[in-house]
Structure formats: C-alpha cells, structure tokens
Write a protein that holds these residues in place. Structure first.
Motif, PDB file in Angstrom:
ATOM      1  N   PRO A  43       0.840  -1.203   0.000  1.00  0.00           N
ATOM      2  CA  PRO A  43       0.000   0.000   0.000  1.00  0.00           C
ATOM      3  C   PRO A  43       0.870   1.244   0.000  1.00  0.00           C
ATOM      4  CG  PRO A  43      -0.787  -1.581   1.621  1.00  0.00           C
ATOM      5  CD  PRO A  43       0.538  -2.096   1.119  1.00  0.00           C
ATOM      6  N   GLY A  44       0.406   2.258  -0.717  1.00  0.00           N
ATOM      7  CA  GLY A  44       1.148   3.506  -0.815  1.00  0.00           C
ATOM      8  C   GLY A  44       1.077   4.337   0.452  1.00  0.00           C
ATOM      9  N   ASP A  45       1.966   5.317   0.505  1.00  0.00           N
ATOM     10  CA  ASP A  45       2.024   6.253   1.623  1.00  0.00           C
ATOM     11  C   ASP A  45       1.408   7.574   1.167  1.00  0.00           C
ATOM     12  OD1 ASP A  45       2.677   8.123   3.568  1.00  0.00           O
ATOM     13  OD2 ASP A  45       4.765   7.468   3.759  1.00  0.00           O
ATOM     14  N   PRO A  46       0.250   7.951   1.728  1.00  0.00           N
ATOM     15  CA  PRO A  46      -0.431   9.167   1.274  1.00  0.00           C
ATOM     16  C   PRO A  46       0.389  10.443   1.489  1.00  0.00           C
ATOM     17  CG  PRO A  46      -1.609   8.164   3.122  1.00  0.00           C
ATOM     18  CD  PRO A  46      -0.484   7.244   2.766  1.00  0.00           C
ATOM     19  N   LYS A  47       1.423  10.386   2.304  1.00  0.00           N
ATOM     20  CA  LYS A  47       2.253  11.574   2.548  1.00  0.00           C
ATOM     21  C   LYS A  47       3.331  11.760   1.482  1.00  0.00           C
ATOM     22  CE  LYS A  47       1.520  11.202   7.483  1.00  0.00           C
ATOM     23  NZ  LYS A  47       2.062  10.684   8.719  1.00  0.00           N
ATOM     24  N   LYS A  48       3.498  10.751   0.609  1.00  0.00           N
ATOM     25  CA  LYS A  48       4.534  10.815  -0.422  1.00  0.00           C
ATOM     26  C   LYS A  48       3.903  11.078  -1.787  1.00  0.00           C
ATOM     27  CE  LYS A  48       7.816   7.909   1.980  1.00  0.00           C
ATOM     28  NZ  LYS A  48       8.560   6.663   2.000  1.00  0.00           N
ATOM     29  N   PRO A  49       4.671  11.677  -2.712  1.00  0.00           N
ATOM     30  CA  PRO A  49       4.127  11.942  -4.050  1.00  0.00           C
ATOM     31  C   PRO A  49       3.812  10.642  -4.797  1.00  0.00           C
ATOM     32  CG  PRO A  49       6.467  12.566  -3.928  1.00  0.00           C
ATOM     33  CD  PRO A  49       6.052  12.122  -2.558  1.00  0.00           C
ATOM     34  N   ALA A  50       2.854  10.738  -5.702  1.00  0.00           N
ATOM     35  CA  ALA A  50       2.444   9.570  -6.484  1.00  0.00           C
ATOM     36  C   ALA A  50       2.129  10.001  -7.910  1.00  0.00           C
ATOM     37  CB  ALA A  50       1.216   8.913  -5.853  1.00  0.00           C
ATOM     38  N   ARG A  51       2.439   9.117  -8.824  1.00  0.00           N
ATOM     39  CA  ARG A  51       2.038   9.306 -10.225  1.00  0.00           C
ATOM     40  C   ARG A  51       0.542   9.007 -10.312  1.00  0.00           C
ATOM     41  NH1 ARG A  51       4.650   5.562 -14.904  1.00  0.00           N
ATOM     42  NH2 ARG A  51       3.152   5.965 -16.551  1.00  0.00           N
ATOM     43  N   VAL A  52      -0.214   9.879 -10.940  1.00  0.00           N
ATOM     44  CA  VAL A  52      -1.660   9.694 -11.068  1.00  0.00           C
ATOM     45  C   VAL A  52      -1.959   9.013 -12.402  1.00  0.00           C
ATOM     46  CG1 VAL A  52      -3.893  10.856 -11.230  1.00  0.00           C
ATOM     47  CG2 VAL A  52      -2.159  11.678  -9.610  1.00  0.00           C
ATOM     48  N   VAL A  53      -2.713   7.912 -12.322  1.00  0.00           N
ATOM     49  CA  VAL A  53      -3.114   7.159 -13.512  1.00  0.00           C
ATOM     50  C   VAL A  53      -4.623   6.982 -13.445  1.00  0.00           C
ATOM     51  CG1 VAL A  53      -2.930   4.948 -14.697  1.00  0.00           C
ATOM     52  CG2 VAL A  53      -0.905   5.941 -13.635  1.00  0.00           C
ATOM     53  N   GLN A  54      -5.310   7.411 -14.497  1.00  0.00           N
ATOM     54  CA  GLN A  54      -6.763   7.271 -14.541  1.00  0.00           C
ATOM     55  C   GLN A  54      -7.138   6.009 -15.304  1.00  0.00           C
ATOM     56  OE1 GLN A  54      -8.175  11.009 -16.123  1.00  0.00           O
ATOM     57  NE2 GLN A  54      -7.858  12.025 -14.162  1.00  0.00           N
ATOM     58  N   ASP A  60     -18.694  -2.743 -23.606  1.00  0.00           N
ATOM     59  CA  ASP A  60     -18.834  -2.316 -24.997  1.00  0.00           C
ATOM     60  C   ASP A  60     -19.041  -3.537 -25.876  1.00  0.00           C
ATOM     61  OD1 ASP A  60     -18.866  -0.690 -27.258  1.00  0.00           O
ATOM     62  OD2 ASP A  60     -16.682  -0.666 -27.439  1.00  0.00           O
ATOM     63  N   GLU A  61     -20.230  -3.672 -26.457  1.00  0.00           N
ATOM     64  CA  GLU A  61     -20.556  -4.756 -27.386  1.00  0.00           C
ATOM     65  C   GLU A  61     -20.192  -6.131 -26.822  1.00  0.00           C
ATOM     66  OE1 GLU A  61     -19.023  -3.933 -31.282  1.00  0.00           O
ATOM     67  OE2 GLU A  61     -19.777  -1.896 -31.253  1.00  0.00           O
ATOM     68  N   GLY A  62     -20.637  -6.418 -25.612  1.00  0.00           N
ATOM     69  CA  GLY A  62     -20.420  -7.717 -25.002  1.00  0.00           C
ATOM     70  C   GLY A  62     -19.067  -7.892 -24.323  1.00  0.00           C
ATOM     71  N   LYS A  63     -18.205  -6.903 -24.429  1.00  0.00           N
ATOM     72  CA  LYS A  63     -16.910  -6.963 -23.758  1.00  0.00           C
ATOM     73  C   LYS A  63     -16.936  -6.067 -22.529  1.00  0.00           C
ATOM     74  CE  LYS A  63     -13.659  -8.213 -27.248  1.00  0.00           C
ATOM     75  NZ  LYS A  63     -12.499  -8.786 -26.631  1.00  0.00           N
ATOM     76  N   MET A  64     -16.096  -6.418 -21.561  1.00  0.00           N
ATOM     77  CA  MET A  64     -15.900  -5.589 -20.379  1.00  0.00           C
ATOM     78  C   MET A  64     -14.438  -5.181 -20.381  1.00  0.00           C
ATOM     79  SD  MET A  64     -18.152  -7.554 -17.537  1.00  0.00           S
ATOM     80  CE  MET A  64     -19.918  -7.642 -17.709  1.00  0.00           C
ATOM     81  N   LEU A  65     -14.191  -3.890 -20.146  1.00  0.00           N
ATOM     82  CA  LEU A  65     -12.855  -3.357 -20.377  1.00  0.00           C
ATOM     83  C   LEU A  65     -12.357  -2.444 -19.275  1.00  0.00           C
ATOM     84  CD1 LEU A  65     -13.691  -2.150 -23.991  1.00  0.00           C
ATOM     85  CD2 LEU A  65     -12.481  -4.261 -23.433  1.00  0.00           C
ATOM     86  N   PHE A  66     -11.030  -2.448 -19.110  1.00  0.00           N
ATOM     87  CA  PHE A  66     -10.315  -1.391 -18.403  1.00  0.00           C
ATOM     88  C   PHE A  66      -9.685  -0.540 -19.493  1.00  0.00           C
ATOM     89  CE2 PHE A  66      -9.358  -4.840 -15.132  1.00  0.00           C
ATOM     90  CZ  PHE A  66     -10.226  -4.363 -14.179  1.00  0.00           C
ATOM     91  N   LEU A  67      -9.793   0.759 -19.389  1.00  0.00           N
ATOM     92  CA  LEU A  67      -9.124   1.662 -20.335  1.00  0.00           C
ATOM     93  C   LEU A  67      -8.272   2.640 -19.549  1.00  0.00           C
ATOM     94  CD1 LEU A  67     -12.091   2.360 -22.736  1.00  0.00           C
ATOM     95  CD2 LEU A  67     -10.168   0.844 -23.142  1.00  0.00           C
TER      96      LEU A  67
END
Length: 163
Positions: A43-54, A60-67
């Motif tokens: 688990p990360g440390d909320p007091k330290k900087p982190a790269r943000v990834v959305q 979509d058409e019968g598929k389930m996806l992470f984008l």
C-alpha cells in the motif's frame, strides 16, 4: 448469571471464529488482505508523491474493459490509480499476480457477492469513482482483473510491468 454470560460470550466467540474461517481469501497473508508487502508491492504512503493514472471501467458490445489495460512503472514508483466505473454494472480493479487473481476468481464464483475494498482492490458501483494508492516495490509482470464472475473472461483484465 456468570455461567450464562460466559456461555453467551463463548457462543459469540465461536460464531465470529466461524465467520473469519468462512471468508475465503481474507486470512492475513492470503487472498486480498494486503496491508503489508506482497510480491507486487505494498500500500502507498499518502504523505509521499504519487504518479496519477486514470482508469475507466466500461462495457462495450459484449466486452468488459479497463481503459487503459496495460501499464509500465519503475520499481519503487508509487501510483495513485483514479478509478471510474462508466459501466452499467459493478466492476472491480484488483492488483495481484496472475496466479493469485485466478485463484481468487474461483473463490468469487462460489461467493459472487464478496466485495473488495483492500489496499490492492476496489469494487465500484456504476457511475462511481474510487482510488487505489500502491507502491510497486519489486520488478516483474503483474495482473489487474475484475474478479466478479464472468468479467475477467469478458475481457476485464490487464497487465502491469514494473522495471
């Protein structure tokens, strides 16, 4: 009166022990109860900087996806995954090894209402957001999956490479 109190306390303790044993994958060091170091980080440390990834969840058409569904990070890097479920059903984002996620997926098939809100996993209802703060402390190739029955098989999986 003391005997009755002792008996009640004994029954409650036995019931609680049974609940703890019946919760698959949630014993310390097993499944997805990752409060400490794992083969894929901690688990990360909320007091330290982190790269943000959305990351967006969707169907979509019968598929389930992470984008997106593939990521590259540096060993030691801390990442704040900002998660958004744009889908019509619940989805989850679970960071683990392929072996661990496949094993837990089988447990989820037996217990489909199991929800994850652990440092390495987050379940989201439709049109909601959440986040995971994670530090990748070891190099390797790791898995992300939605372990809700049928979702990984429908395409909701991806890869994290830590160099």
């Amino acid at each position: 009166m003391k005997a009755r109190t002792f008996l009640t306390a004994s029954i409650v303790a036995a019931l609680l022990a049974g609940v703890a044993l019946a919760a698959p994958g949630h014993a310390p060091g097993e499944g997805h109860d990752h409060g400490g170091e794992t083969p894929y980080g901690k688990p990360g440390d909320p007091k330290k900087p982190a790269r943000v990834v959305q990351v967006v969840f969707r169907e979509d058409e019968g598929k389930m996806l992470f984008l997106p569904d593939n990521f590259r990070f540096r060993k030691g890097e801390q990442v704040r995954f900002q998660l958004r479920n744009n889908g019509a059903v619940d989805h989850e984002f679970v960071i683990g090894t392929v072996e661990e996620n496949l094993k837990h997926m089988k447990e989820m098939e037996k217990n489909p209402d199991m929800e994850h809100d652990n440092p390495n996993a987050k379940r989201l209802k439709p049109r909601t957001t959440g986040e995971i703060l994670w530090q990748f402390t070891k190099a390797g190739t790791f898995d992300i999956s939605c372990l809700i029955p049928g979702h990984r098989q429908a395409g909701m999986t991806g890869t994290i490479v830590v160099e």
